[in-house]
Enzyme design. Sequence first.
Site, PDB file in Angstrom:
ATOM      1  N   ASP A   2      -3.637   6.642   0.226  1.00 50.25           N
ATOM      2  CA  ASP A   2      -2.186   7.140   0.120  1.00 50.25           C
ATOM      3  C   ASP A   2      -2.195   8.282  -0.788  1.00 50.25           C
ATOM      4  O   ASP A   2      -2.182   7.893  -1.803  1.00 50.25           O
ATOM      5  CB  ASP A   2      -1.407   6.107   0.380  1.00 50.25           C
ATOM      6  N   CYS A  35       1.330  16.033   0.136  1.00 46.89           N
ATOM      7  CA  CYS A  35       0.303  15.373   0.556  1.00 46.89           C
ATOM      8  C   CYS A  35      -1.086  15.445   1.351  1.00 46.89           C
ATOM      9  O   CYS A  35      -2.025  15.195   0.915  1.00 46.89           O
ATOM     10  CB  CYS A  35       1.029  14.234   1.289  1.00 46.89           C
ATOM     11  N   HIS A  45       0.526   9.817  -1.391  1.00 44.19           N
ATOM     12  CA  HIS A  45       1.644   9.776  -2.020  1.00 44.19           C
ATOM     13  C   HIS A  45       2.198   9.315  -3.125  1.00 44.19           C
ATOM     14  O   HIS A  45       3.236   9.055  -3.716  1.00 44.19           O
ATOM     15  CB  HIS A  45       2.646   9.263  -0.831  1.00 44.19           C
TER      16      HIS A  45
END
Length: 466
Positions: A423, A299, A425
């Site tokens: 994000d 990440c 992820h």
Amino acid sequence: MVYSEECDFIFRLKGILEFACQLDNPNGVQSQSTISKSFQDLRSKVTSKNIVFTVCNSPVLIWPNTGFQSSVESLTEASACGDILQWIESDDGGSKKSSKKKDKKKSGPTVVNMKLLFEVTEPAGNTAPSLIRVSTQQHCVKMPLPLDCALSVTTDERLETVCTGLVEALNKQLADMEEVVLQYRKGSSFLVPQPFHFQLPEPAGLITVVYPAGVPDSQLQAVREDLHRKFELPCDRPYLRRANAFHFPDAAYKDGYLRNPHIHLNPPNIEDAKLYLVQGVYSYHHYMQDHVDDNGWGCAYRSLQTICSWFQQQGYVETAVPTHTQIQQALVDVGDKEPRFVGSRQWIGSIEVQAVLNQLLGVTSKIMFVSQGSELATKGRELANHFQTEGTPVMIGGGVLAHTILGVVWSENTGQIRFLILDPHYTGGEDLQTITDKGWCGWKGPEFWDQNAYYNLCLPQRPKSI
């Protein structure tokens, strides 16, 4: 040519004109006037009655220099330019006018693409052809001129006004091309002049600059300095490098990455709060892209790639966005990691992101330490100031997770704050609707953060350059 929030349409006209001239002595004084004469002939051509604009994906042909004639009877010089949409076929087979989708937020004006054509047949005259014999040696120079003009208008602007403006833009672009050709030619060796569009702060709006092909941005510093003075632009950040060129809303990016998904979101409504956002363009990098399975460990690498893409697309660097391996090697090169780190699946954090940015891009960063997540709600002033002055994406790492902060909505009076989070992820495809609807790019409250974990924020700083 002004493109602003009130702009509804951009009419874009593209075409190729062939430049040709005969030079007796490429290095002689007369060669310059010969080149200028050839450009004058091209300017006469675009103001002639033979010029035709064809609207892409439609049956519409327009003769702009014959008192405005159209192949469609209902389109006249008094027609509003928005009327042309009903004749343009969209990708789904309907008209553009009927196929407008309801986005969360309008992402830009409608682009009407047009091509430049010329009628090649005309009434025969009474004159006979003449032949001239030239006994001296001459250099024949030919090259294509890639014309590309853009005009921004509101939906009620008359079509006649649009077409007149495009003809004027063609003339201006040919004059700019002439200047570039004369400045950069060496004898009979010419550089092709290439037009680029740039979106500048108001009141300048959308402008077009012609640069010589093959001359890198590093050698055009003086040209950009003159343009910065002309348009009263700040002298601490690039606006007019090739990487800054305006991306037309209807054009796809060839690398497959999504750009700026946050522009499709509406900001949260907080009383007495102001919006502070990332400035410019970035690519969304996340898990599982580039055929790399980094689910569960990559990440921070992806957040770093998003930041690197920002510096690349703002014109600060020309290097490609680094891969995981290149990021790891950079950390080995600076002495932060052992050689066995390359090829591993080890996490990195904000300090490593700072080191890589400095090593690979020459970019410095500030680090903000937060002892526990609950304190992030008190960092509105610092983050607001960062986005207002630097405007770069912020990498934040805490616990085992990393995210990218793209902006904040913050009230100085009440202290209320919301964070715009990208994000890394996300593991799916480049589906904008899924990414925005499911919150992979979205506004989050202070409760989003682990209230008890410590966080480090990497705030990249803009280099001072144009």
